[in-house]
Write a protein that holds these residues in place. Structure first.
Motif, PDB file in Angstrom:
ATOM      1  N   TYR A 158      -2.088  -1.564  -3.320  1.00  0.00           N
ATOM      2  CA  TYR A 158      -1.518  -2.241  -4.480  1.00  0.00           C
ATOM      3  C   TYR A 158      -2.124  -3.633  -4.643  1.00  0.00           C
ATOM      4  O   TYR A 158      -2.631  -4.225  -3.683  1.00  0.00           O
ATOM      5  CB  TYR A 158      -0.001  -2.345  -4.339  1.00  0.00           C
ATOM      6  N   PHE A 189       0.851  -1.181   0.000  1.00  0.00           N
ATOM      7  CA  PHE A 189       0.000   0.000   0.000  1.00  0.00           C
ATOM      8  C   PHE A 189       0.889   1.234   0.000  1.00  0.00           C
ATOM      9  O   PHE A 189       2.106   1.124   0.118  1.00  0.00           O
ATOM     10  CB  PHE A 189      -0.932   0.016   1.222  1.00  0.00           C
ATOM     11  N   ARG A 190       0.276   2.378  -0.137  1.00  0.00           N
ATOM     12  CA  ARG A 190       1.003   3.631   0.024  1.00  0.00           C
ATOM     13  C   ARG A 190       0.138   4.549   0.856  1.00  0.00           C
ATOM     14  O   ARG A 190      -0.985   4.872   0.481  1.00  0.00           O
ATOM     15  CB  ARG A 190       1.302   4.280  -1.325  1.00  0.00           C
ATOM     16  N   TYR A 239      -3.196   4.463  -1.501  1.00  0.00           N
ATOM     17  CA  TYR A 239      -3.317   3.480  -2.568  1.00  0.00           C
ATOM     18  C   TYR A 239      -3.120   2.082  -1.988  1.00  0.00           C
ATOM     19  O   TYR A 239      -2.279   1.882  -1.124  1.00  0.00           O
ATOM     20  CB  TYR A 239      -2.266   3.705  -3.662  1.00  0.00           C
ATOM     21  N   ALA A 253      -8.954   5.523   2.378  1.00  0.00           N
ATOM     22  CA  ALA A 253      -9.186   5.829   0.967  1.00  0.00           C
ATOM     23  C   ALA A 253     -10.562   6.440   0.759  1.00  0.00           C
ATOM     24  O   ALA A 253     -10.720   7.393  -0.018  1.00  0.00           O
ATOM     25  CB  ALA A 253      -9.025   4.566   0.126  1.00  0.00           C
ATOM     26  N   THR A 296       5.033   2.135   2.751  1.00  0.00           N
ATOM     27  CA  THR A 296       4.457   1.199   1.777  1.00  0.00           C
ATOM     28  C   THR A 296       4.324  -0.223   2.303  1.00  0.00           C
ATOM     29  O   THR A 296       3.790  -1.074   1.598  1.00  0.00           O
ATOM     30  CB  THR A 296       5.305   1.157   0.491  1.00  0.00           C
ATOM     31  N   ARG A 307     -11.375  10.299  -0.401  1.00  0.00           N
ATOM     32  CA  ARG A 307     -12.163  10.535  -1.602  1.00  0.00           C
ATOM     33  C   ARG A 307     -13.179  11.652  -1.389  1.00  0.00           C
ATOM     34  O   ARG A 307     -13.472  12.425  -2.286  1.00  0.00           O
ATOM     35  CB  ARG A 307     -12.870   9.248  -2.004  1.00  0.00           C
TER      36      ARG A 307
END
Length: 194
Positions: free
Chosen positions: A160, A30-31, A158, A142, A40, A146
């Motif tokens: 991944y 992830f980030r 993010y 996230a 990450t 948003r």
């Protein structure tokens, strides 16, 4: 029934080993923004918090970070990092303790702690709980990002695709549950041919 135990043991040990490798060699999952820039992997989040809280000495964080730095250097064809400059490589120097930003991501922090601890000591249920908690925190971050008005800052969260492998390994590493799944699939397979 002995066959389901054998298959469950094989799948469970392979999944647990893969989960351990994903954690220790710091494959990006992830980030998420943190005070050092971006984190990450669960080990980066854990070590970042260990250094800030000063609960453990810095060498504990360095020991956890070094295998991933070594693997990253080998994969990228760079020089092997020196142990003394490891915290500078991860930008973990000159950090001050302000717990406000960390408490906003409590699920990510707790999930990272449980994932790393579960992988290191072999507690498979702890790994699964940590992984689910980590995933929940990342999805929540996230969704909150948003709908926030701070989209121009570039501090998006993010997840991944390797996170799917991570969650699958955590789930498949639990032998007892895996054995039940194998038995159920065999029962349906036998019933189909009768």
């Amino acid at each position: 029934m002995g066959s389901s135990k054998k298959w469950a043991a094989i799948i469970s040990s392979v999944s647990s080993s893969l989960y351990f490798c994903l954690i220790v060699f710091q494959i990006p999952l992830f980030r998420i923004p943190c005070r050092s820039g971006k984190c990450t992997t669960p080990i980066e989040v854990t070590c970042f918090q260990l250094i800030i809280s000063e609960v453990f000495p810095e060498f504990v964080a360095k020991v956890l970070l070094y295998p991933g730095a070594l693997a990253s250097a080998i994969m990228k064809g760079k020089n092997i990092p020196s142990y003394s400059k490891l915290l500078r490589l991860y930008n973990f120097t000159n950090l001050t303790n302000s717990g406000k930003a960390d408490l906003l991501r409590l699920e990510v922090l707790a999930g990272s702690y449980l994932s790393v601890a579960g992988a290191l000591i072999g507690a498979r249920r702890m790994s699964l709980i940590g992984t689910l908690l980590l995933l929940w925190g990342l999805v929540r971050e996230a969704i909150m990002f948003r709908f926030s008005c701070d989209k121009a800052s570039g501090k998006a969260v993010y997840i991944y695709p390797t996170m799917a492998v991570f969650v699958l390994c955590a789930f498949l590493s639990i032998r007892k549950d895996l054995r039940k799944i194998i038995r159920c699939s065999k029962a349906k397979h036998i019933k189909k041919y009768l």
